[in-house]
Design a protein around this motif. Structure first.
Motif, PDB file in Angstrom:
ATOM      1  N   ILE B 126     -95.184 -41.752  19.583  1.00 34.88           N
ATOM      2  CA  ILE B 126     -95.189 -40.282  19.549  1.00 34.88           C
ATOM      3  C   ILE B 126     -96.537 -39.714  19.992  1.00 34.88           C
ATOM      4  CG2 ILE B 126     -94.891 -38.262  18.055  1.00 34.88           C
ATOM      5  CD1 ILE B 126     -93.276 -40.423  16.249  1.00 34.88           C
ATOM      6  N   GLU B 127     -97.613 -40.290  19.478  1.00 37.86           N
ATOM      7  CA  GLU B 127     -98.932 -39.756  19.798  1.00 37.86           C
ATOM      8  C   GLU B 127     -99.284 -40.017  21.252  1.00 37.86           C
ATOM      9  OE1 GLU B 127    -102.086 -40.835  17.118  1.00 37.86           O
ATOM     10  OE2 GLU B 127    -100.713 -40.602  15.420  1.00 37.86           O
ATOM     11  N   ASN B 137     -98.452 -42.196  26.168  1.00 34.57           N
ATOM     12  CA  ASN B 137     -98.397 -42.373  24.722  1.00 34.57           C
ATOM     13  C   ASN B 137     -99.083 -43.683  24.357  1.00 34.57           C
ATOM     14  OD1 ASN B 137     -96.522 -44.509  24.754  1.00 34.57           O
ATOM     15  ND2 ASN B 137     -94.796 -43.078  24.816  1.00 34.57           N
ATOM     16  N   ASN B 211     -88.571 -47.569  20.705  1.00 32.92           N
ATOM     17  CA  ASN B 211     -88.358 -47.332  19.288  1.00 32.92           C
ATOM     18  C   ASN B 211     -86.937 -47.704  18.870  1.00 32.92           C
ATOM     19  OD1 ASN B 211     -89.236 -46.709  16.788  1.00 32.92           O
ATOM     20  ND2 ASN B 211     -88.971 -44.499  16.979  1.00 32.92           N
TER      21      ASN B 211
END
Lengths: 239, 289
Positions: B126-127, B137, B211
Motif C-alpha cells: 500500500i505504501e 510501492n 497480496n
C-alpha cells in the motif's frame, strides 16, 4: 604403485577388456598400446573408477580400490588426463586448476599452481581466459596441469598427442618425462606408437580387449611381429 | 513518466520470472530434466510466506520460513522423485514432475481452500514512495532490491568460492569433476536447494505484490518459466535473466497497447512464440551449460 590383476571391465554387460594384468612402479611410464577399440580407454577409466569392473582387482599402493568410487580414488592420489582433454570449457584456466586440487585443502593451491605455471608458462599467460577458447595444445597443457593439482602419485594419460601440433606434443612429452623424474607412476595411452615406445619403461599391448604383449619397452621395440601386426608400424617408420 | 513507470513495473515482474526460472535452468543444466514441479515449490514458498507471516505478525519471519521450507522440499523432490528415475529417458522424470505439480496444487487447494489466502497486514503493497517522479510501492522496491542482491550473491558464489566453481564444473562435465573429487550427488543437492530457495523467495514476493495466493498460482508461471529458459538458451543463468526481464517489460507495454484484446499472459505467450520463431536457439545462441 599401481597393480592391475586380471582386470575385466566394460560398460554394463558389454565387455571392453579381459584379464588385463600389469604393474606400474613409481618413477616409471607404462605405455598402454593397441589399435582402436582394443579397450585401452576402458582400462584407464576402470582404474579411475568410471567403468564397471567384472572381474579382477585394482591395487593402489597395495590397497584394493576396486570397489572405491572415483571421488575416493582422487583423494588417494590417482589423477586423470582424459581422452579428448575434457577440460571444463566454461571455466577459466584458473578455475580448472582449482577443480584439479579440489580433493585437497585450498591453502595448498597456490604452491601447486606455481609449479604448474613453471611447467607450462603458457597457462600463466592465459589464466583468466575461458578454457574452451584455447587451442588444442593449450587445452592439453591445462588437462595435464589440472591433473597435477590433484597431487597425483599415479597419473593416467589417455591420448597425449591426438590432434596436437608436433611442437605441442614435444612440450607435453617433456612434461611427462620431468614428472617421471620426480617419482610419479604414469600410465600412457598413445596413438603415436613410436613416441610412446621411445619414452616408456614398460609396455602392455591390447588387441580386442586381450593382452597380446606385456614386457619392457626394450623388448617391445625388438619384437618385429608385435610392431607390424598390432601396432601398425612399418620398417620405414621404425627407422 | 508513464512509460518509465510501465518499464519499471515490467522489470519488477521480470525479476519474479527470473527468480523462478533460474531454478529450472539450473536443474536442466545439470540433469537435463524439465523440472515442472518447480512451480509447486514456488507456490509452496508463496503459501508459507503468507501463512507464517499472518501467524507470526512479521512478513520477514514469513520469508525466513519460506527460505527453510522450499530448499527442503526441492531436495526431497530430487531424492525421492528424480534420483530413482534418472536412469530412464528424460521424459519419464518430466512426466513424474508434471504429476507432482498437479498433486501439490490440489494439496494446496484441499489444505488452504479454493479461495486462496491473503496477508492480514501488508503495508508494503500500500505504501508508496516517489523517486524522481516515479511512483513505486514498497513491495516493488523490495522485489528489485532482493533480486539484485540474490543475483549478485549467486554470481559471487559461483565464481569466488571453491564449491561454487565445483558446481559449475559438475554442470560442465560431471564425470571428470568426480575424477577430481567433486561429489556430483552433493552438488545436485546444492543445486536443488538453491534453485528451490530462489523459487520460494519469488513465491513470497509475488504474494506480497498481489497480496493474494491461490492454488493455481504456479500454473501460469510454470509455463512462462519454461518458455523463458528456452528463450534464455537452456541452462544459461545469464540468458534466463535477460529473457525474464525482457518478457516482463514486453508484457507491461503490451497490456497498455493491446490489453483490450488480449490479457497479460496471452501477450507474454504471443511474444514468446514470435521470438522463438525468429530465434529458436534463444537469446544467447548457444547452450552454455
Amino acid at each position: 604403485m599401481l597393480r592391475v590383476e586380471g582386470l575385466s571391465c566394460g560398460y554394463g554387460a558389454v565387455r571392453a577388456a579381459s584379464d588385463v594384468t600389469f604393474a606400474v612402479p613409481e618413477r616409471s611410464i607404462l605405455a598402454l598400446l593397441g589399435p582402436n577399440g582394443a579397450g585401452k580407454t576402458s582400462t584407464i577409466m576402470a582404474i579411475m573408477g568410471h567403468v564397471d569392473v567384472h572381474a579382477g582387482r585394482v591395487l593402489f599402493d597395495g590397497e584394493d580400490v576396486t570397489r572405491r568410487r572415483a571421488v575416493e580414488r582422487a583423494r588417494l592420489g590417482v589423477a586423470l588426463v582424459p581422452e579428448g582433454r575434457q577440460i571444463f570449457a566454461d571455466l577459466s584456466v584458473d578455475e580448472n586448476l582449482t577443480i584439479g586440487g579440489y580433493s585437497f585443502p585450498a591453502d595448498r593451491d597456490r604452491d601447486k599452481r606455481e609449479r604448474v605455471f613453471a611447467l607450462f608458462p603458457r597457462l600463466h599467460e592465459r589464466r583468466a581466459q575461458l578454457a574452451g577458447s584455447m587451442s588444442g595444445g593449450e587445452q592439453q597443457m591445462l588437462a595435464i596441469g589440472r591433473a597435477l593439482m590433484a597431487e597425483p602419485r599415479l597419473l593416467l594419460v589417455d591420448e597425449l598427442s591426438l590432434g596436437l601440433m608436433p611442437k605441442m606434443v614435444d612440450i607435453c612429452i617433456d612434461a611427462l618425462l620431468k614428472l617421471r623424474e620426480d617419482g610419479m607412476a604414469i600410465v600412457l595411452v598413445e596413438q603415436n606408437t613410436a613416441r610412446a615406445l621411445a619414452i616408456a619403461d614398460e609396455v602392455c599391448v591390447l588387441s580386442s580387449g586381450n593382452v597380446v604383449f606385456a614386457g619392457t619397452a626394450h623388448d617391445a621395440r625388438e619384437d618385429r611381429e608385435l610392431l607390424t601386426r598390432f601396432l601398425g608400424m612399418t620398417e620405414r617408420r621404425r627407422a | 513518466m508513464f512509460y518509465v513507470d510501465l518499464a519499471i513495473s515490467g522489470i519488477v515482474f521480470g525479476c519474479m520470472y527470473a527468480l523462478m526460472a533460474v531454478g529450472l535452468t539450473l536443474v536442466y543444466g545439470m540433469l537435463r530434466i524439465l523440472h515442472i514441479a518447480h512451480a509447486a515449490v514456488f507456490a509452496l514458498g508463496a503459501y508459507v510466506t503468507v501463512l507464517v507471516a499472518n501467524a507470526s505478525g512479521s512478513i520477514l519471519i514469513g520469508f525466513i520460513a519460506a527460505l527453510i521450507a522450499t530448499p527442503l522440499c526441492g531436495v526431497a523432490i530430487y531424492r525421492l522423485l528424480y534420483q530413482p528415475l534418472l536412469h530412464y529417458r528424460p521424459d519419464v522424470p518430466m512426466i513424474a514432475s508434471i504429476g507432482l505439480l498437479v498433486l501439490m496444487q490440489d494439496g494446496f487447494r484441499i489444505l488452504f481452500g479454493e479461495q486462496g489466502v491473503t496477508f492480514l497486514k501488508n503495508p508494503l503493497a500500500i505504501e508508496t514512495v516517489d523517486i524522481a517522479g516515479i511512483t513505486l510501492n514498497l513491495a516493488q522496491i523490495a522485489v528489485l532490491i532482493v533480486t539484485i542482491i540474490i543475483f549478485l550473491a549467486l554470481h559471487l558464489f559461483t565464481t569466488q568460492t571453491r564449491i561454487g566453481v565445483a558446481w559449475r564444473a559438475t554442470v560442465s562435465n560431471p564425470r571428470i569433476a568426480a575424477s577430481f573429487g567433486v561429489d556430483a550427488i552433493r552438488v545436485r543437492y546444492l543445486n536443488f536447494a538453491i534453485g528451490s530457495a530462489l523459487a520460494g523467495v519469488a513465491g513470497g514476493l509475488i504474494a506480497l505484490l498481489n497480496n493474494f495466493v491461490d492454488p493455481t498460482i504456479g500454473y501460469v508461471v510454470s509455463y512462462k518459466a519454461l518458455a523463458i529458459i528456452v528463450l534464455g538458451g537452456l541452462g544459461s543463468v545469464r540468458g534466463t535473466l535477460i529473457a525474464s526481464l525482457f518478457l516482463g517489460v514486453i508484457e507491461s507495454y503490451g497490456t497498455i497497447f493491446i490489453g483490450s484484446y488480449l490479457n497479460r499472459d496471452a501477450i507474454a505467450f504471443l511474444a514468446l512464440i514470435l521470438i522463438l520463431m525468429a530465434r529458436p536457439q534463444g537469446f544467447t545462441g548457444a547452450r552454455t551449460a
